[in-house]
Design a protein around this motif. Structure first.
Motif, PDB file in Angstrom:
ATOM      1  N   PRO A  52      39.066  22.665  54.353  1.00 42.37           N
ATOM      2  CA  PRO A  52      38.923  21.994  55.658  1.00 42.37           C
ATOM      3  C   PRO A  52      40.193  22.006  56.488  1.00 42.37           C
ATOM      4  O   PRO A  52      40.137  21.731  57.695  1.00 42.37           O
ATOM      5  N   ASN A  53      41.336  22.315  55.903  1.00 40.75           N
ATOM      6  CA  ASN A  53      42.587  22.361  56.650  1.00 40.75           C
ATOM      7  C   ASN A  53      42.845  23.726  57.290  1.00 40.75           C
ATOM      8  O   ASN A  53      43.844  23.902  57.986  1.00 40.75           O
ATOM      9  N   VAL A  54      41.973  24.683  57.036  1.00 38.81           N
ATOM     10  CA  VAL A  54      42.105  26.015  57.634  1.00 38.81           C
ATOM     11  C   VAL A  54      41.073  26.135  58.743  1.00 38.81           C
ATOM     12  O   VAL A  54      39.890  25.824  58.544  1.00 38.81           O
ATOM     13  N   HIS A  55      41.498  26.591  59.921  1.00 41.58           N
ATOM     14  CA  HIS A  55      40.608  26.619  61.081  1.00 41.58           C
ATOM     15  C   HIS A  55      40.496  27.996  61.724  1.00 41.58           C
ATOM     16  O   HIS A  55      39.783  28.141  62.721  1.00 41.58           O
ATOM     17  N   THR A  56      41.151  28.991  61.186  1.00 43.29           N
ATOM     18  CA  THR A  56      41.112  30.327  61.767  1.00 43.29           C
ATOM     19  C   THR A  56      41.328  31.351  60.664  1.00 43.29           C
ATOM     20  O   THR A  56      41.803  31.017  59.567  1.00 43.29           O
ATOM     21  N   LEU A  57      40.986  32.607  60.961  1.00 43.04           N
ATOM     22  CA  LEU A  57      41.174  33.715  60.019  1.00 43.04           C
ATOM     23  C   LEU A  57      42.457  34.473  60.344  1.00 43.04           C
ATOM     24  O   LEU A  57      42.578  35.656  60.018  1.00 43.04           O
ATOM     25  N   LEU A  58      43.400  33.790  60.932  1.00 41.86           N
ATOM     26  CA  LEU A  58      44.621  34.444  61.402  1.00 41.86           C
ATOM     27  C   LEU A  58      45.395  35.095  60.262  1.00 41.86           C
ATOM     28  O   LEU A  58      45.924  36.200  60.403  1.00 41.86           O
ATOM     29  N   ASP A  59      45.485  34.431  59.103  1.00 39.94           N
ATOM     30  CA  ASP A  59      46.263  34.983  57.991  1.00 39.94           C
ATOM     31  C   ASP A  59      45.726  36.340  57.553  1.00 39.94           C
ATOM     32  O   ASP A  59      46.496  37.252  57.223  1.00 39.94           O
ATOM     33  N   PHE A  60      44.409  36.495  57.546  1.00 40.41           N
ATOM     34  CA  PHE A  60      43.819  37.760  57.112  1.00 40.41           C
ATOM     35  C   PHE A  60      43.966  38.838  58.176  1.00 40.41           C
ATOM     36  O   PHE A  60      43.883  40.028  57.868  1.00 40.41           O
ATOM     37  N   HIS A  61      44.183  38.419  59.434  1.00 38.79           N
ATOM     38  CA  HIS A  61      44.414  39.393  60.499  1.00 38.79           C
ATOM     39  C   HIS A  61      45.738  40.115  60.275  1.00 38.79           C
ATOM     40  O   HIS A  61      45.838  41.337  60.490  1.00 38.79           O
ATOM     41  N   PHE A  62      46.740  39.399  59.824  1.00 37.68           N
ATOM     42  CA  PHE A  62      48.051  40.003  59.578  1.00 37.68           C
ATOM     43  C   PHE A  62      48.197  40.523  58.149  1.00 37.68           C
ATOM     44  O   PHE A  62      49.068  41.354  57.880  1.00 37.68           O
ATOM     45  N   HIS A  63      47.390  40.031  57.229  1.00 36.33           N
ATOM     46  CA  HIS A  63      47.449  40.481  55.829  1.00 36.33           C
ATOM     47  C   HIS A  63      46.028  40.829  55.381  1.00 36.33           C
ATOM     48  O   HIS A  63      45.384  40.049  54.671  1.00 36.33           O
ATOM     49  N   PRO A  64      45.528  42.002  55.772  1.00 35.05           N
ATOM     50  CA  PRO A  64      44.116  42.333  55.493  1.00 35.05           C
ATOM     51  C   PRO A  64      43.851  42.838  54.085  1.00 35.05           C
ATOM     52  O   PRO A  64      42.700  43.084  53.738  1.00 35.05           O
ATOM     53  N   HIS A  65      44.879  43.002  53.263  1.00 36.50           N
ATOM     54  CA  HIS A  65      44.693  43.507  51.903  1.00 36.50           C
ATOM     55  C   HIS A  65      44.954  42.382  50.904  1.00 36.50           C
ATOM     56  O   HIS A  65      45.980  41.688  50.984  1.00 36.50           O
ATOM     57  N   ALA A  66      44.016  42.198  49.996  1.00 35.54           N
ATOM     58  CA  ALA A  66      44.140  41.147  48.977  1.00 35.54           C
ATOM     59  C   ALA A  66      43.866  41.762  47.614  1.00 35.54           C
ATOM     60  O   ALA A  66      42.839  42.421  47.414  1.00 35.54           O
ATOM     61  N   ARG A  67      44.771  41.522  46.671  1.00 38.01           N
ATOM     62  CA  ARG A  67      44.642  42.129  45.347  1.00 38.01           C
ATOM     63  C   ARG A  67      44.992  41.106  44.278  1.00 38.01           C
ATOM     64  O   ARG A  67      46.022  40.430  44.355  1.00 38.01           O
ATOM     65  N   ALA A  68      44.116  40.980  43.301  1.00 35.22           N
ATOM     66  CA  ALA A  68      44.340  40.052  42.201  1.00 35.22           C
ATOM     67  C   ALA A  68      45.179  40.723  41.110  1.00 35.22           C
ATOM     68  O   ALA A  68      45.393  41.942  41.120  1.00 35.22           O
ATOM     69  N   GLY A  69      45.626  39.928  40.146  1.00 34.40           N
ATOM     70  CA  GLY A  69      46.486  40.429  39.091  1.00 34.40           C
ATOM     71  C   GLY A  69      45.717  41.197  38.021  1.00 34.40           C
ATOM     72  O   GLY A  69      44.548  40.925  37.743  1.00 34.40           O
ATOM     73  N   ASN A  70      46.389  42.163  37.418  1.00 33.23           N
ATOM     74  CA  ASN A  70      45.804  42.955  36.341  1.00 33.23           C
ATOM     75  C   ASN A  70      45.942  42.243  35.005  1.00 33.23           C
ATOM     76  O   ASN A  70      46.886  41.473  34.786  1.00 33.23           O
ATOM     77  N   GLY A  71      44.997  42.500  34.119  1.00 27.50           N
ATOM     78  CA  GLY A  71      45.101  41.979  32.766  1.00 27.50           C
ATOM     79  C   GLY A  71      46.131  42.763  31.956  1.00 27.50           C
ATOM     80  O   GLY A  71      46.351  43.954  32.193  1.00 27.50           O
ATOM     81  N   LYS A  72      46.752  42.105  30.997  1.00 25.70           N
ATOM     82  CA  LYS A  72      47.759  42.744  30.161  1.00 25.70           C
ATOM     83  C   LYS A  72      47.089  43.399  28.946  1.00 25.70           C
ATOM     84  O   LYS A  72      46.067  42.935  28.461  1.00 25.70           O
ATOM     85  N   PRO A  73      47.666  44.487  28.439  1.00 29.50           N
ATOM     86  CA  PRO A  73      47.075  45.135  27.264  1.00 29.50           C
ATOM     87  C   PRO A  73      47.259  44.283  26.013  1.00 29.50           C
ATOM     88  O   PRO A  73      48.167  43.457  25.919  1.00 29.50           O
ATOM     89  N   GLY A  74      46.361  44.505  25.054  1.00 34.47           N
ATOM     90  CA  GLY A  74      46.476  43.806  23.785  1.00 34.47           C
ATOM     91  C   GLY A  74      47.642  44.337  22.968  1.00 34.47           C
ATOM     92  O   GLY A  74      48.182  45.411  23.246  1.00 34.47           O
ATOM     93  N   GLU A  75      48.030  43.602  21.946  1.00 28.08           N
ATOM     94  CA  GLU A  75      49.150  43.970  21.084  1.00 28.08           C
ATOM     95  C   GLU A  75      48.748  43.806  19.631  1.00 28.08           C
ATOM     96  O   GLU A  75      47.720  43.210  19.300  1.00 28.08           O
TER      97      GLU A  75
END
Length: 486
Positions: A52-75
């Motif tokens: 509710p504190n966000v009122h515009t999509l301005l952040d995505f206008h300047f940063h249109p790429h979003a990438r989550a973190g990769n999983g680590k390999p097992g050991e």
């Protein structure tokens, strides 16, 4: 100075799953330690959440790429890889998510509402998890899966109870400023309002929101003016209020013709969301006519003349002046009554206990069809076989044999034989092609001769994984035969 952005294209990519580990426990005085390779961690998800504190999509206008973190390999030592960190993107209330094909994916309304925009890839199993009666000490592990990747369109559709509709300079911004604490830009030229303005109005025990939509003109539903960009902000409004300029000096314009022209545009605007909103088309919403600028003598006379025309349509009519604030009190009470009646007719569903149901990732079925580009070839389609191919280390004979066993248990071998596949027929699964060899005893228990090997695969008849993948790309026309196999 902050900018209002209500439509962006967002490129999301979930994290990759970590590879499984092929390891054997080695410790002094324990010659048969057994496999102890851990599983790879799952890739992180990309999640959209209403804030509710966000009122515009301005952040995505300047940063249109979003990438989550990769999983680590097992050991080794049965140590699983770390899970990839999820990426939480906060969006305003009323955000609509549309896929690349134009299909509506989510309508995010209400604080805390979430939508998984891209799911992370699953981590590969380590060799400790692949132990079976036939494979006491697997010499291979499964590779992690790639995360989902999508191009999404985010559209913001304001959540308001009353939507103010009118020509440019009709006084909509002035009305919002005197009804609420909002301070929109007000000037004496058309299209002063370039973004929707929201104001909160209190009347007795009822509080409601009013949206000032930028001025509409004939042809707005087809893209003229600013209408096509901002008509969507009216979709969630329970009541539409026509704000009419009774003091306009433009020739050929009068209050009745102005309202008729805008009604035609509202009827022509038919977005997909209207059917899912439960409010019906814009043409079916309750109407209120607000005759503004009656502090001008000629405007007051004109308002008296056109009032019977609007009342004949069954619409409440209010004569006001946003400058002198004449008529605002009865207007506020009437709008509050309409909002209260709407809320009583559409009560909010009471909160329910969350129901947790297991989500099936992918279908178990598959299909086999003739390859139209390769004579005598076949293509195997299905979420599971394609995923298994991506998990396989093709430079490991035992991993290839394990893949053959999985496909045989699924019924792929039997289906290929039923369709008349001949030995050596090219079969494509995902981006990998291979020659089908039915004499390989897939799906049966085989005593393994050594880690990383499979007695069913003759080394003299096999080619390397790189050569096999290159041949697949040549067959599909992606590269020429003499190109580098990288």
């Amino acid at each position: 100075m902050s900018r209002f952005i209500d439509r962006v294209v967002l490129h999301v990519r979930a994290g990759k799953g970590g590879h499984g580990c092929a390891s054997v426990h080695r410790e002094k005085f324990k010659p048969l330690g057994g496999p102890d390779g851990g599983n790879g961690g799952n890739g992180g998800d990309v999640i959209l959440e209403v804030d509710p504190n966000v009122h515009t999509l301005l952040d995505f206008h300047f940063h249109p790429h979003a990438r989550a973190g990769n999983g680590k390999p097992g050991e080794g030592g049965n140590r699983d890889g770390k899970q990839g960190g999820e990426l939480l993107l906060r969006v305003p209330d009323g955000t609509v998510v549309v896929g690349a094909n134009g299909r509506l994916l989510a309508d995010l309304v209400g604080a805390g509402t979430r939508f998984v925009a891209a799911r992370g890839g699953r981590g590969g199993l380590g060799n400790a998890a692949l132990v079976s009666r036939a494979r006491k000490a697997p010499g291979f592990a499964l590779l992690g899966e790639d995360g989902e990747e999508h191009d999404l369109t985010l559209e913001l559709k304001s959540v308001a109870d009353i939507g103010l509709v009118g020509y440019p300079s009709a006084g909509k911004s002035s009305l919002v400023s005197v009804l609420s604490a909002a301070k929109p830009k007000i000037a004496d030229y058309p299209f002063t309002t370039l973004v929707p303005n929201l104001g909160v109005v209190s009347s007795g025990d009822t509080s409601f929101t009013v949206a000032d939509v930028p001025g509409l003109i004939p042809g707005a539903s087809e893209g003229r003016g600013l209408g096509l960009d901002f008509l969507r902000h009216l979709e969630r409004c329970a009541v539409l209020a026509h704000v009419v300029d009774c003091a306009t000096l433009e020739s050929g314009r009068d209050p009745v013709s102005d309202v008729d022209a805008l009604e035609a545009e509202l009827a022509a605007y038919q977005p997909e969301l209207q059917a899912d909103s439960g409010l019906g088309d814009l043409a079916e919403r309750p109407r209120v006519v607000i005759l503004n600028k009656t502090d001008v003598p000629d405007a007051d006379e004109l308002a008296e003349m056109v009032t019977p025309d609007f009342e004949a349509r069954g619409w409440p009519v209010f004569k006001i002046s946003a400058v002198s604030r004449e008529g605002l009190r009865p207007l506020t009470f009437a709008l509050a009554t309409l909002v209260r009646e709407y809320r009583e007719a559409h009560p909010k569903a009471p909160p329910r206990r969350p129901v947790i149901r297991p989500v099936v990732r992918g279908e178990s079925g598959f299909s086999v069809e003739a390859d139209p580009e390769v004579p005598g070839g076949f293509i195997v389609r299905g979420e599971r076989p394609e995923r298994w191919v991506h998990q396989t280390q093709f430079d490991n004979d035992e991993a290839v044999g394990y893949l053959a066993d999985r496909l045989a248990r699924l019924g792929v071998e039997e289906e290929l034989a039923r369709l008349g596949a001949e030995p050596g027929a090219p079969v494509t699964i995902g981006d990998i092609s291979f020659d089908w060899e039915p004499q390989v005893s897939a799906g049966v228990d085989v005593v393994m001769s050594g880690r990383g090997t499979d007695p069913r695969l003759d080394q003299s008849d096999r080619v390397s994984a790189a050569e096999r993948k290159h041949a697949s790309r040549v067959r599909r026309g992606l590269v020429s035969e003499d190109e580098d196999q990288r």
